[in-house]
Design a protein around this motif. Structure first.
Motif, short mmCIF file in Angstrom:
data_model
loop_
_atom_site.label_atom_id
_atom_site.label_comp_id
_atom_site.label_asym_id
_atom_site.label_seq_id
_atom_site.Cartn_x
_atom_site.Cartn_y
_atom_site.Cartn_z
N LEU A 200 0.82 -1.20 0.00
CA LEU A 200 0.00 0.00 0.00
C LEU A 200 0.86 1.26 0.00
N ALA A 201 1.98 1.20 0.69
CA ALA A 201 2.89 2.35 0.69
C ALA A 201 3.43 2.58 -0.72
N GLU A 202 3.80 1.52 -1.40
CA GLU A 202 4.31 1.63 -2.76
C GLU A 202 3.21 2.13 -3.70
N ALA A 203 2.01 1.60 -3.53
CA ALA A 203 0.89 2.02 -4.38
C ALA A 203 0.58 3.50 -4.19
N ARG A 204 0.68 3.95 -2.95
CA ARG A 204 0.43 5.36 -2.67
C ARG A 204 1.46 6.23 -3.39
N GLN A 205 2.70 5.82 -3.38
CA GLN A 205 3.74 6.58 -4.06
C GLN A 205 3.49 6.64 -5.56
N ARG A 206 2.80 5.64 -6.08
CA ARG A 206 2.53 5.59 -7.52
C ARG A 206 1.18 6.20 -7.89
N GLY A 207 0.55 6.88 -6.93
CA GLY A 207 -0.65 7.64 -7.23
C GLY A 207 -1.96 7.04 -6.79
N ALA A 208 -1.98 5.85 -6.22
CA ALA A 208 -3.22 5.25 -5.75
C ALA A 208 -3.67 5.92 -4.46
N GLU A 209 -4.95 6.22 -4.36
CA GLU A 209 -5.49 6.84 -3.16
C GLU A 209 -6.31 5.85 -2.33
N ARG A 210 -6.91 4.88 -2.99
CA ARG A 210 -7.73 3.89 -2.30
C ARG A 210 -7.28 2.49 -2.71
N ALA A 211 -7.66 1.52 -1.92
CA ALA A 211 -7.31 0.13 -2.21
C ALA A 211 -8.54 -0.75 -2.03
N TRP A 212 -8.55 -1.87 -2.71
CA TRP A 212 -9.64 -2.83 -2.57
C TRP A 212 -9.06 -4.24 -2.61
N LEU A 213 -9.80 -5.15 -2.06
CA LEU A 213 -9.38 -6.55 -2.05
C LEU A 213 -10.62 -7.43 -1.92
N GLN A 214 -10.44 -8.70 -2.22
CA GLN A 214 -11.53 -9.67 -2.17
C GLN A 214 -11.14 -10.78 -1.21
N VAL A 215 -12.06 -11.17 -0.35
CA VAL A 215 -11.78 -12.21 0.62
C VAL A 215 -13.05 -13.03 0.84
N GLU A 216 -12.90 -14.34 0.90
CA GLU A 216 -14.07 -15.19 1.12
C GLU A 216 -14.70 -14.88 2.47
N SER A 217 -16.01 -14.85 2.48
CA SER A 217 -16.74 -14.37 3.66
C SER A 217 -16.50 -15.19 4.92
N ASP A 218 -16.07 -16.44 4.77
CA ASP A 218 -15.85 -17.27 5.95
C ASP A 218 -14.39 -17.22 6.44
N ASN A 219 -13.57 -16.38 5.82
CA ASN A 219 -12.17 -16.26 6.23
C ASN A 219 -12.06 -15.17 7.30
N ALA A 220 -12.48 -15.50 8.50
CA ALA A 220 -12.55 -14.51 9.58
C ALA A 220 -11.19 -13.91 9.91
N ALA A 221 -10.14 -14.72 9.87
CA ALA A 221 -8.82 -14.22 10.24
C ALA A 221 -8.35 -13.14 9.26
N TYR A 226 -7.56 -7.29 7.65
CA TYR A 226 -7.80 -6.17 6.77
C TYR A 226 -8.58 -5.06 7.48
N ALA A 227 -9.53 -5.44 8.32
CA ALA A 227 -10.28 -4.43 9.08
C ALA A 227 -9.36 -3.65 10.00
#
Length: 242
Positions: A200-221, A226-227
């Motif tokens: 995320l630090a690298e992405a920010r340096q390259r101009g990204a302001e927000r991030a997104w990801l996908q995680v299966e709903s039962d993967n509580a850990a 991420y939260a």
């Protein structure tokens, strides 16, 4: 909160299938049949024909490639609005409930985390080993090579050996996080968190302001991790298959 109608096309472009086609607003993706995202139809907006004819065309397209037909239905983003009911009538069922989370592209650099513009052989070895099924791993490695630039591939070594990896695909002012993997003997040591922050630090340096990801709903850990890093639930999607 991000509109899924904005983010879903970015997500499709960030993890490209080997073969891609469109029926109007329906995106057809096919690879080797393992990773669902690149082996499913994404009906993001209306198709270019009658919906039932479109479903039949999708089924024929996948059958011609020796693959089962599969639809990725995202909450609030599929057309027509009764598509789930139409699929259910044809014997389809929903599975693999997946949560999309979004958060700020913020993090901190880590001298132990190396960032590359393309995946090297060591990165690929960790990724393949963590896939379980070698064919599944091979398909995902091929997908990694299709991520359009710019992209960030992160690797964290411990005692000279690779221990954790991750990927960020950049586009539209967003960083899409994929392929977070930790070698089994190094799990529960906070390595994934360090890789995520470095990406995320690298992405920010390259101009990204927000991030997104996908995680299966039962993967509580993973969801808890991420939260803790500032990500919040945005929307869900499910795969419909027969």
């Amino acid at each position: 909160m991000i509109d899924p109608a904005v983010l879903e096309p970015l997500a499709d472009d960030a993890w490209p299938a080997r073969e891609r086609e469109r029926l109007g607003g329906w995106r057809l993706n096919a690879s080797s049949g393992h990773s669902m995202r690149i082996n499913a139809c994404w009906p993001l907006t209306a198709p270019d024909r009658d919906p039932d004819d479109a479903v039949a065309a999708v089924e024929a397209w996948y059958a011609a490639r020796g693959l089962p037909s599969r639809f990725k239905l995202t909450d609030g983003v599929f057309a027509p609005a009764d598509l789930a009911d139409r699929l259910a009538e044809r014997g389809y069922h929903a599975s693999k409930d997946t949560l999309v989370m979004t958060g700020p592209a913020r993090g901190e650099g880590d001298l132990s985390v190396r960032i590359f513009s393309t995946p090297d052989a060591t990165f690929e070895a960790v990724f393949t080993a963590s896939a379980g099924d070698p064919e599944d791993g091979r398909e995902r490695i091929e997908a990694l090579g299709r991520i359009p630039p710019p992209a960030c591939f992160a690797r964290l070594d411990v005692d000279g050996a690779p221990a954790a990896i991750g990927v960020a695909a950049l586009g539209g002012g967003f960083a899409g996080v994929f392929g977070m993997r930790t070698v089994p003997t190094h799990r529960r040591k906070g390595l994934a968190r360090r890789v995520l922050r470095a990406l995320l630090a690298e992405a920010r340096q390259r101009g990204a302001e927000r991030a997104w990801l996908q995680v299966e709903s039962d993967n509580a850990a993973a969801i808890a991790l991420y939260a803790d890093e500032g990500f919040e639930p945005a929307y869900r999607y499910r795969y419909w298959s027969r």
